[in-house]
Design a protein around this motif. Structure first.
Motif, PDB file in Angstrom:
ATOM      1  N   VAL A   1       1.016  -1.132   0.087  1.00  8.61           N
ATOM      2  CA  VAL A   1       0.007  -0.044   0.009  1.00  8.61           C
ATOM      3  C   VAL A   1       1.011   1.226   0.072  1.00  8.61           C
ATOM      4  CG1 VAL A   1      -1.649   1.068   1.435  1.00  8.61           C
ATOM      5  CG2 VAL A   1      -1.803  -1.276   1.415  1.00  8.61           C
ATOM      6  N   SER A   2       0.643   2.332  -0.725  1.00 10.30           N
ATOM      7  CA  SER A   2       1.373   3.277  -0.724  1.00 10.30           C
ATOM      8  C   SER A   2       1.136   4.360   0.468  1.00 10.30           C
ATOM      9  CB  SER A   2       0.902   4.204  -1.984  1.00 10.30           C
ATOM     10  OG  SER A   2      -0.235   4.713  -1.892  1.00 10.30           O
ATOM     11  N   VAL A   3       2.033   5.171   0.750  1.00 14.82           N
ATOM     12  CA  VAL A   3       1.788   5.950   1.933  1.00 14.82           C
ATOM     13  C   VAL A   3       0.620   6.825   1.739  1.00 14.82           C
ATOM     14  CG1 VAL A   3       2.872   7.731   3.748  1.00 14.82           C
ATOM     15  CG2 VAL A   3       4.421   5.878   2.401  1.00 14.82           C
ATOM     16  N   ARG A   4       0.505   7.284   0.675  1.00 20.85           N
ATOM     17  CA  ARG A   4      -0.764   8.188   0.356  1.00 20.85           C
ATOM     18  C   ARG A   4      -1.984   7.570   0.652  1.00 20.85           C
ATOM     19  NH1 ARG A   4      -0.573  12.976  -2.507  1.00 20.85           N
ATOM     20  NH2 ARG A   4       1.374  12.230  -3.460  1.00 20.85           N
ATOM     21  N   GLU A   5      -1.970   6.065   0.005  1.00 19.87           N
ATOM     22  CA  GLU A   5      -3.256   5.529   0.249  1.00 19.87           C
ATOM     23  C   GLU A   5      -3.587   5.061   1.723  1.00 19.87           C
ATOM     24  OE1 GLU A   5      -5.283   1.091  -1.675  1.00 19.87           O
ATOM     25  OE2 GLU A   5      -3.014   1.827  -2.036  1.00 19.87           O
ATOM     26  N   ALA A   6      -2.283   4.715   2.495  1.00 22.41           N
ATOM     27  CA  ALA A   6      -2.230   4.327   3.797  1.00 22.41           C
ATOM     28  C   ALA A   6      -3.044   5.555   4.688  1.00 22.41           C
ATOM     29  CB  ALA A   6      -1.194   4.003   4.477  1.00 22.41           C
ATOM     30  N   MET A   7      -2.800   6.684   4.311  1.00 24.12           N
ATOM     31  CA  MET A   7      -3.041   8.041   4.929  1.00 24.12           C
ATOM     32  C   MET A   7      -4.741   7.964   4.906  1.00 24.12           C
ATOM     33  SD  MET A   7      -0.594   9.178   6.478  1.00 24.12           S
ATOM     34  CE  MET A   7      -1.406  10.625   7.380  1.00 24.12           C
ATOM     35  N   GLU A  52       6.468  15.173   2.155  1.00 27.59           N
ATOM     36  CA  GLU A  52       5.473  14.970   1.487  1.00 27.59           C
ATOM     37  C   GLU A  52       5.660  14.347   0.047  1.00 27.59           C
ATOM     38  OE1 GLU A  52       6.131  17.639   3.141  1.00 27.59           O
ATOM     39  OE2 GLU A  52       4.432  17.929   4.327  1.00 27.59           O
ATOM     40  N   LYS A  53       7.066  14.624  -0.487  1.00 29.10           N
ATOM     41  CA  LYS A  53       7.148  14.353  -1.800  1.00 29.10           C
ATOM     42  C   LYS A  53       7.500  12.636  -1.884  1.00 29.10           C
ATOM     43  CE  LYS A  53       9.520  18.501  -3.311  1.00 29.10           C
ATOM     44  NZ  LYS A  53      10.681  19.056  -3.816  1.00 29.10           N
ATOM     45  N   GLY A  54       7.649  11.895  -0.987  1.00 35.68           N
ATOM     46  CA  GLY A  54       7.732  10.578  -0.599  1.00 35.68           C
ATOM     47  C   GLY A  54       6.392   9.673  -0.569  1.00 35.68           C
ATOM     48  N   LEU A  55       5.239  10.497  -0.733  1.00 33.64           N
ATOM     49  CA  LEU A  55       3.985   9.643  -0.364  1.00 33.64           C
ATOM     50  C   LEU A  55       3.760   8.393  -1.200  1.00 33.64           C
ATOM     51  CD1 LEU A  55       1.730  12.745   0.564  1.00 33.64           C
ATOM     52  CD2 LEU A  55       2.745  11.062   2.150  1.00 33.64           C
ATOM     53  N   GLU A  56       4.513   8.298  -2.375  1.00 30.58           N
ATOM     54  CA  GLU A  56       4.437   7.201  -3.259  1.00 30.58           C
ATOM     55  C   GLU A  56       4.863   5.995  -2.888  1.00 30.58           C
ATOM     56  OE1 GLU A  56       1.627   7.416  -5.282  1.00 30.58           O
ATOM     57  OE2 GLU A  56       1.465   9.622  -4.564  1.00 30.58           O
ATOM     58  N   LYS A  57       5.723   6.072  -1.935  1.00 32.92           N
ATOM     59  CA  LYS A  57       6.498   4.800  -1.451  1.00 32.92           C
ATOM     60  C   LYS A  57       5.620   3.989  -1.003  1.00 32.92           C
ATOM     61  CE  LYS A  57      10.571   7.647   0.550  1.00 32.92           C
ATOM     62  NZ  LYS A  57      11.634   6.935  -0.474  1.00 32.92           N
ATOM     63  N   ILE A  58       5.898   2.605  -1.119  1.00 30.18           N
ATOM     64  CA  ILE A  58       5.309   1.456  -1.043  1.00 30.18           C
ATOM     65  C   ILE A  58       5.320   0.782   0.351  1.00 30.18           C
ATOM     66  CG2 ILE A  58       4.460  -0.840  -1.716  1.00 30.18           C
ATOM     67  CD1 ILE A  58       3.293   1.412  -3.555  1.00 30.18           C
ATOM     68  N   SER A  80      13.384   1.917   4.120  1.00 26.24           N
ATOM     69  CA  SER A  80      11.783   1.994   4.485  1.00 26.24           C
ATOM     70  C   SER A  80      11.028   2.767   3.851  1.00 26.24           C
ATOM     71  CB  SER A  80      12.101   2.121   6.020  1.00 26.24           C
ATOM     72  OG  SER A  80      12.766   1.238   6.819  1.00 26.24           O
ATOM     73  N   SER A  81       9.902   2.964   4.347  1.00 25.17           N
ATOM     74  CA  SER A  81       8.921   3.793   3.361  1.00 25.17           C
ATOM     75  C   SER A  81       8.402   5.147   4.298  1.00 25.17           C
ATOM     76  CB  SER A  81       7.791   2.876   3.183  1.00 25.17           C
ATOM     77  OG  SER A  81       8.052   1.926   2.393  1.00 25.17           O
ATOM     78  N   ALA A  82       8.185   4.881   5.518  1.00 26.13           N
ATOM     79  CA  ALA A  82       7.828   6.267   6.453  1.00 26.13           C
ATOM     80  C   ALA A  82       8.027   6.066   7.791  1.00 26.13           C
ATOM     81  CB  ALA A  82       6.290   6.248   6.007  1.00 26.13           C
ATOM     82  N   LEU A  83       7.979   7.025   8.562  1.00 26.95           N
ATOM     83  CA  LEU A  83       8.083   7.043  10.096  1.00 26.95           C
ATOM     84  C   LEU A  83       6.827   7.444  10.659  1.00 26.95           C
ATOM     85  CD1 LEU A  83       9.841   6.403  12.544  1.00 26.95           C
ATOM     86  CD2 LEU A  83      10.857   8.684  12.113  1.00 26.95           C
ATOM     87  N   ALA A  84       6.149   6.777  11.453  1.00 20.89           N
ATOM     88  CA  ALA A  84       5.098   7.565  12.138  1.00 20.89           C
ATOM     89  C   ALA A  84       5.549   7.575  13.552  1.00 20.89           C
ATOM     90  CB  ALA A  84       3.978   6.771  11.959  1.00 20.89           C
ATOM     91  N   ASN A 143      12.324  15.929   5.081  1.00 24.58           N
ATOM     92  CA  ASN A 143      12.219  16.832   4.096  1.00 24.58           C
ATOM     93  C   ASN A 143      13.560  16.452   2.812  1.00 24.58           C
ATOM     94  OD1 ASN A 143       9.937  18.082   4.423  1.00 24.58           O
ATOM     95  ND2 ASN A 143      10.745  19.553   5.905  1.00 24.58           N
ATOM     96  N   ARG A 144      14.640  16.228   3.566  1.00 22.90           N
ATOM     97  CA  ARG A 144      16.051  16.278   3.037  1.00 22.90           C
ATOM     98  C   ARG A 144      15.802  14.899   1.812  1.00 22.90           C
ATOM     99  NH1 ARG A 144      19.023  16.873   6.418  1.00 22.90           N
ATOM    100  NH2 ARG A 144      19.667  15.021   7.178  1.00 22.90           N
ATOM    101  N   PHE A 145      15.261  13.774   2.526  1.00 28.46           N
ATOM    102  CA  PHE A 145      15.330  12.408   1.852  1.00 28.46           C
ATOM    103  C   PHE A 145      13.972  12.245   1.170  1.00 28.46           C
ATOM    104  CE2 PHE A 145      18.714  11.965   4.959  1.00 28.46           C
ATOM    105  CZ  PHE A 145      19.757  11.576   4.280  1.00 28.46           C
ATOM    106  N   ASP A 146      12.945  13.432   1.172  1.00 30.54           N
ATOM    107  CA  ASP A 146      11.715  12.930   0.755  1.00 30.54           C
ATOM    108  C   ASP A 146      11.225  11.807   1.323  1.00 30.54           C
ATOM    109  OD1 ASP A 146      11.773  14.910  -0.985  1.00 30.54           O
ATOM    110  OD2 ASP A 146      12.629  13.936  -2.591  1.00 30.54           O
ATOM    111  N   PHE A 147      11.222  11.552   2.711  1.00 26.04           N
ATOM    112  CA  PHE A 147      10.829  10.360   3.537  1.00 26.04           C
ATOM    113  C   PHE A 147       9.928  10.603   4.350  1.00 26.04           C
ATOM    114  CE2 PHE A 147      11.094   7.405   6.901  1.00 26.04           C
ATOM    115  CZ  PHE A 147      11.428   6.204   6.322  1.00 26.04           C
ATOM    116  N   PRO A 148       8.638  10.433   4.161  1.00 26.43           N
ATOM    117  CA  PRO A 148       7.258  10.733   4.704  1.00 26.43           C
ATOM    118  C   PRO A 148       7.509  10.567   6.456  1.00 26.43           C
ATOM    119  CG  PRO A 148       6.935   9.468   3.078  1.00 26.43           C
ATOM    120  CD  PRO A 148       8.427   9.393   2.977  1.00 26.43           C
TER     121      PRO A 148
END
Length: 552
Positions: free
Chosen positions: A3-9, A23-29, A77-81, A100-105
Motif C-alpha cells: 500500500v502506498s503511504v498516500r493510500e495508507a493515510m 510529502e514528496k515521498g508519499l508514493e513509497k510502498i 523503509s517507506s515512512a516513519l510515524a 524533507n531532505r530525503f523525501d521520507f514521509p
C-alpha cells in the motif's frame, strides 16, 4: 501487493494523523509495519516498512534521533510515524529536516490513535490485495501477535483468521468459566473419540463435524495446556477448499488463543481459591453470624439463605496405573483441577444453583434443596429425597469415571439438615462416608452416610481410647501376629464373617482346606480369647474389625 503511504493515510487510524514532513515521498510502498521497541531496530528491517514509534528507546540519545531518518532511508523503509505527547511533546526538528531532505514521509500520530488502530486496517487491506505467500503470512502473524499483545481478545483473532483463510472459524471451550465462540452457529460438541484424536495428534487435523445441522469438512486444532485439552479451534470449509497454508495459519494462531484461555483459567483459579477459603468456614462449622455469611455469599452469586445437602467426591489413582515421581505427582494434581472443572461443567446447564468447592483432597458439592424446614442443623427425618440425591451423585460419578478412567472416583453423601449449620453437618457426614465406607463402596463407588450402619455409631465416639482399647484386645492382636508370622488371620476372619460363618464356603473362597480354616479359627480364639461360636465374643470381633477399618 503493498500500500502506498498516500493510500495508507486514508485508512483506519491514519486518517486522524497528518504528514508533517517528506510529502514528496508519499508514493513509497508499505509492505510491512513494524513497531520500534529497541534502539537497534534498524538492523532487523527488510525494507518498505512503516515504522511506528514513540521514540522512547532513543529519546535520551540525540545522535540516534538525528541519524534515524537517514538510516531508515538507507535500508529502504517507506515512512516513519511518531506518537507524540507520550514520551516526546513534539517531533524533533532533526527528524523533520531529514524527512524533507530525503523525501521520507514523517507522520505525526494523533494522541488518541493506538498502534493497533493503524496496523489492523492496513494489514487487512494488504492481505486482501496480496496473493498467499511467505511475506503475506509473516505480515499476518505479526498482525495477530499485535492483536493478542494488545488485549483485543479471541474475537479479534477469529476475525483475522477468517480474513486470511476465507472460511468460518469457531472456537470451542472445555472450560466451564469460558464460553465458546460460535458466531451464532450451531456447532456440535466434540465426541470423546475426537477429543482423544486431537490430544494424540497435538496439531491441526482434518475432521468431519456437524455445523448448522449438516456434516461439514473442517480442520481442527487442539488448544492444549499441560497436555490437557481445554478447547479447539475449527476452520469450516464453507467458502473454499483448504490450502496447505491454512494448516500453518491455525498452528501459528492457536498458541495466541491458548494465551487467552490461560488468562481466563488463571483468573478463574484465583477466584476459586477465594471461594474455597470462604466456603471452608461454612463447611467446617466456623460460622459466627449467619446474616454476615449470607451477605458475603451474595458477592459470589450464592444464596446461602437456602438449604443445601452436601456430597463429596474423592479421587485416587488406580493402583495398577499409578506411577512415582514428581512429574506424575504434578500430573495428578493437574488431573484433579481438570476434574473440578468437569464437575462444574456437569452442573453448568442445570437449573439448580449448585455450589462446588475444593477442600483439601475432596471436591464438595452443595446441592440445593427446595424442601425441608425446621430448626437449623437438625436432621430432616425420613428424607423423601434420599433416592433423588443418590441418583444425582451416581450420575456425576458415571460421567467422571467414564472420562477419568485412570482415577478411582468415590462419592460420599451426607444427610440433609437445614441452614448453614446443616451444611457443616452434612459435609462432615459426607467425609465420614468416604473415609469409613470403603468396604461398602467397593462395587458402587458411592455411599450415603445413612448406610454406614455401625460405623455411624463408632464415628461419633469421642473417647478414642476406648475404641483403641477394644481394638487392641481383639483385632490388634491378630494384626500383630500376621505381621510377625506373615500369616493372614485378619483376612480370614473378614471372609468368614462375609460368608455368614460358613466354614466350607469360606475355605473354598480362600482356596484352603477346611481343616486349615478350623486351625485358623482356633488360632484366632487363642490369641483374642474370643470364640467365633459365642455370639457375644463374635460381636467383639465384628466391632474390632469395624474399628480396624476406622483406624486404617
Amino acid at each position: 501487493m503493498g500500500v502506498s503511504v498516500r493510500e495508507a493515510m486514508g485508512i483506519g487510524g491514519l486518517t486522524r494523523c497528518k504528514v508533517v514532513a517528506g510529502e514528496k515521498g508519499l508514493e513509497k510502498i508499505i509492505n510491512h509495519i513494524t513497531v520500534m521497541e529497541v534502539p537497534d531496530v534498524i538492523r532487523w528491517l527488510k525494507g518498505n516498512e512503516l515504522l511506528l514509534t514513540s521514540l522512547y528507546p532513543i529519546k535520551e540519545d540525540e545522535e540516534a534521533i538525528s541519524r534515524l531518518v537517514e538510516q531508515l532511508h538507507e535500508v529502504g523503509s517507506s515512512a516513519l510515524a511518531v506518537k507524540t505527547h507520550r514520551y516526546v511533546d513534539e517531533i524533533p526538528q532533526a527528524i523533520l529536516e531529514a524527512g524533507n531532505r530525503f523525501d521520507f514521509p514523517i507522520i505525526e500520530i494523533d494522541n488518541e490513535v493506538s498502534y493497533l488502530d493503524i496496523m489492523s486496517p492496513l494489514i487487512e487491506l494488504m492481505l486482501r490485495k496480496s496473493n498467499p505467500g511467505e511475506e503475506q503470512k509473516e505480515s499476518f502473524f505479526q498482525w495477530i501477535t499485535e492483536l493478542a499483545m494488545g488485549g483485543k481478545g479471541i474475537p479479534a483473532l477469529i476475525s483475522a483468521v477468517q480474513q486470511m483463510t476465507g472460511n468460518i472459524l469457531t472456537v470451542g471451550s472445555e472450560i466451564p468459566t469460558l464460553e465458546g465462540y460460535f458466531q451464532g452457529r450451531n456447532v456440535a460438541r466434540l465426541t470423546r473419540a475426537q477429543k482423544n484424536e486431537l490430544k494424540s495428534a497435538k496439531r491441526t487435523i482434518r475432521m468431519q463435524r456437524t455445523l448448522d445441522g449438516q456434516m461439514t469438512p473442517c480442520i481442527v486444532t487442539p488448544l492444549l495446556l499441560n497436555d490437557e485439552l481445554c478447547g479447539e479451534v475449527t476452520c469450516w470449509q464453507t467458502k473454499r477448499e483448504f490450502l496447505e497454508s491454512d494448516f500453518h495459519v491455525l498452528d501459528r494462531t492457536v498458541p495466541l488463543m491458548a494465551m487467552e484461555f490461560l488468562k481466563v483459567m488463571t483468573k478463574s483459579d484465583v477466584e476459586q481459591n477465594y471461594k474455597d477459603d470462604f466456603l471452608s468456614e461454612v463447611l467446617l462449622g466456623q460460622v459466627q453470624e449467619n446474616a454476615e455469611m449470607i451477605m458475603k455469599g451474595n458477592h459470589f452469586g450464592w444464596d446461602l439463605s437456602k438449604n443445601y445437602q452436601v456430597f463429596t467426591i474423592a479421587c485416587g489413582e488406580r493402583p495398577h496405573l499409578s506411577k512415582s515421581g514428581d512429574n506424575e505427582s504434578l500430573r495428578y494434581q493437574e488431573r484433579k483441577r481438570i476434574l473440578m472443572r468437569r464437575v462444574a461443567e456437569i452442573f453448568r446447564l442445570s437449573t439448580h444453583n449448585v455450589i462446588i468447592t475444593e477442600q483439601k483432597e475432596l471436591i464438595a458439592v452443595l446441592y440445593p434443596r427446595e424442601d425441608g424446614s425446621g430448626k437449623e442443623g437438625l436432621l430432616y427425618l425420613n428424607d423423601p429425597q434420599k433416592g433423588a440425591i443418590i441418583n444425582v451423585a451416581n450420575s456425576v460419578r458415571r460421567h467422571l469415571s467414564k472420562e477419568f478412567d485412570d482415577l478411582s472416583i468415590t462419592i460420599g453423601i451426607g444427610r440433609f439438615y437445614p441452614g448453614l449449620k446443616g451444611i457443616h453437618r452434612s459435609y462432615s457426614e459426607s467425609c465420614k462416608a468416604i473415609r469409613l465406607g470403603g468396604p461398602i463402596t467397593e462395587e458402587s463407588g458411592l455411599i450415603h452416610y445413612e448406610d454406614l450402619g455401625i460405623y455411624r455409631i463408632l464415628s461419633q465416639m469421642e473417647d478414642w481410647n476406648e475404641l483403641e482399647g477394644l481394638y487392641s484386645e481383639t483385632i490388634g492382636k491378630l494384626v500383630e501376629y500376621d505381621w510377625t508370622n506373615n500369616s493372614n488371620l485378619v483376612a480370614t476372619l473378614k471372609e468368614y464373617f462375609a460368608n455368614n460363618c460358613a466354614l466350607a464356603e469360606t475355605a473354598e473362597k480362600l482356596f484352603v482346606h477346611a481343616n486349615t480354616m478350623k486351625y485358623r479359627l482356633q488360632k484366632i480364639e487363642q490369641l483374642t480369647g474370643c470364640s467365633v461360636h459365642d455370639s457375644e465374643k463374635r460381636l467383639m470381633l465384628h466391632v474390632g474389625l469395624k474399628i480396624h477399618q476406622i483406624l486404617q
